[in-house]
Design a protein around this motif. Structure first.
Motif, short mmCIF file in Angstrom:
data_model
loop_
_atom_site.label_atom_id
_atom_site.label_comp_id
_atom_site.label_asym_id
_atom_site.label_seq_id
_atom_site.Cartn_x
_atom_site.Cartn_y
_atom_site.Cartn_z
N MET A 28 0.81 -1.20 0.09
CA MET A 28 0.00 0.04 -0.03
C MET A 28 0.98 1.13 -0.15
O MET A 28 1.81 1.32 0.69
CB MET A 28 -0.75 0.15 1.00
N PRO A 29 0.29 2.28 -0.80
CA PRO A 29 1.13 3.39 -0.45
C PRO A 29 0.97 4.27 0.53
O PRO A 29 -0.12 4.07 1.33
CB PRO A 29 0.56 4.28 -1.69
N VAL A 30 1.98 4.63 1.19
CA VAL A 30 2.05 5.55 2.50
C VAL A 30 1.96 6.81 1.92
O VAL A 30 2.60 7.30 1.14
CB VAL A 30 2.94 4.89 3.62
N MET A 31 1.61 7.53 3.08
CA MET A 31 1.90 9.19 3.08
C MET A 31 2.26 9.65 4.29
O MET A 31 1.60 9.21 5.32
CB MET A 31 0.27 9.73 2.80
N HIS A 32 3.03 10.39 4.43
CA HIS A 32 3.53 11.37 5.53
C HIS A 32 3.02 12.60 5.44
O HIS A 32 3.00 13.35 4.43
CB HIS A 32 4.99 11.25 5.75
N PHE A 33 2.65 13.09 6.56
CA PHE A 33 2.05 14.70 6.54
C PHE A 33 2.56 15.60 7.65
O PHE A 33 2.63 15.05 8.82
CB PHE A 33 0.57 14.80 6.58
N ARG A 34 3.19 16.60 7.33
CA ARG A 34 3.95 17.15 8.49
C ARG A 34 3.04 18.56 8.92
O ARG A 34 2.25 19.06 7.97
CB ARG A 34 5.10 18.13 7.70
N ILE A 35 2.72 18.76 10.09
CA ILE A 35 1.74 19.74 10.83
C ILE A 35 2.41 20.47 11.78
O ILE A 35 3.68 20.36 12.04
CB ILE A 35 0.48 18.87 11.58
N GLN A 36 1.76 21.56 12.01
CA GLN A 36 2.32 22.64 12.92
C GLN A 36 1.11 22.92 13.68
O GLN A 36 0.11 23.23 13.47
CB GLN A 36 2.57 24.00 12.29
N TRP A 37 1.55 22.45 15.20
CA TRP A 37 0.71 22.59 16.18
C TRP A 37 0.50 24.27 16.68
O TRP A 37 1.42 25.14 16.22
CB TRP A 37 1.11 22.17 17.43
N PRO A 38 -0.57 24.71 17.37
CA PRO A 38 -0.88 26.03 17.90
C PRO A 38 0.41 26.81 18.46
O PRO A 38 0.67 27.93 18.30
CB PRO A 38 -1.95 26.05 18.68
N ASP A 39 1.30 26.01 19.19
CA ASP A 39 2.60 26.60 19.86
C ASP A 39 3.70 26.82 18.91
O ASP A 39 4.85 27.32 19.12
CB ASP A 39 3.10 25.76 21.12
N GLY A 40 3.59 26.36 17.67
CA GLY A 40 4.55 26.34 16.48
C GLY A 40 5.53 25.14 16.32
O GLY A 40 6.39 25.11 15.54
N ASP A 41 5.48 24.24 17.31
CA ASP A 41 6.10 22.97 17.24
C ASP A 41 5.54 22.38 15.99
O ASP A 41 4.15 22.18 15.61
CB ASP A 41 5.86 22.10 18.51
N GLU A 42 6.23 21.47 15.28
CA GLU A 42 5.97 20.72 14.11
C GLU A 42 6.04 19.24 14.27
O GLU A 42 6.95 18.76 15.30
CB GLU A 42 6.92 21.09 12.84
N ALA A 43 5.06 18.51 13.49
CA ALA A 43 5.33 16.98 13.84
C ALA A 43 5.12 16.35 12.65
O ALA A 43 4.46 16.87 11.65
CB ALA A 43 4.15 16.58 14.70
N ASN A 44 5.91 15.38 12.45
CA ASN A 44 5.81 14.39 11.34
C ASN A 44 4.70 13.46 11.32
O ASN A 44 5.05 12.43 12.44
CB ASN A 44 7.08 13.93 10.70
N CYS A 45 3.74 13.18 10.57
CA CYS A 45 2.94 12.23 10.78
C CYS A 45 2.45 10.98 9.81
O CYS A 45 3.06 11.21 8.58
CB CYS A 45 1.49 12.81 10.84
N TYR A 46 2.07 9.74 10.14
CA TYR A 46 2.08 8.59 9.33
C TYR A 46 0.72 8.33 8.99
O TYR A 46 0.06 8.23 9.87
CB TYR A 46 2.83 7.80 9.86
N SER A 47 0.54 8.14 7.82
CA SER A 47 -0.75 7.42 7.27
C SER A 47 -0.27 6.11 6.44
O SER A 47 0.53 6.15 5.56
CB SER A 47 -1.75 8.31 6.72
N PRO A 48 -0.80 5.01 6.62
CA PRO A 48 -0.61 3.73 5.70
C PRO A 48 -1.41 3.92 4.53
O PRO A 48 -1.21 2.95 3.28
CB PRO A 48 -1.11 2.60 6.31
N SER A 49 -2.06 5.02 4.19
CA SER A 49 -2.85 5.15 2.87
C SER A 49 -3.05 6.73 2.42
O SER A 49 -2.69 7.65 3.31
CB SER A 49 -4.47 4.72 3.03
N LEU A 50 -2.98 7.03 1.12
CA LEU A 50 -3.09 8.17 0.54
C LEU A 50 -4.49 8.96 0.91
O LEU A 50 -4.58 9.95 0.50
CB LEU A 50 -3.01 8.06 -0.67
#
Length: 94
Positions: free
Chosen positions: A1-23
């Motif tokens: 299965m194709p995976v997708m990573h998505f980078r987000i920014q929380w309200p305090d400016g911290d960033e996180a890299n997130c994972y999904s096993p699907s598009l």
């Protein structure tokens, strides 16, 4: 299965890299867009739930990584629940 990573920014400016096993994440979020905190969490629940079920349909078991990612998002979001104007920005997909 194709995976997708998505980078987000929380309200305090911290960033996180997130994972999904699907598009499917691409159906719920738009890079560059900021979402109200609760909307972001609910969209994450829906998208990662669908992603986990796609893994189940293909392999016969739910995706624990997708469920772990959702749990992490929910824990991180809890830090900002007292801020009614809190938003989470989806920075990019990869």
């Amino acid at each position: 299965m194709p995976v997708m990573h998505f980078r987000i920014q929380w309200p305090d400016g911290d960033e996180a890299n997130c994972y999904s096993p699907s598009l499917v994440i691409g159906d719920f979020f738009t890079p560059g867009h900021a979402y109200a905190l609760e909307d972001f969490v609910e969209r994450s629940r829906q998208a990662l739930g669908i992603a986990s079920e796609r893994v189940r349909a293909k392999y016969g078991f739910a995706c624990s990584a997708a469920l772990d990612q959702l749990a992490q998002i929910e824990r991180d979001a809890a830090r900002f629940r007292d801020r009614p104007d809190a938003t989470v920005k989806v920075i990019e997909f990869s």
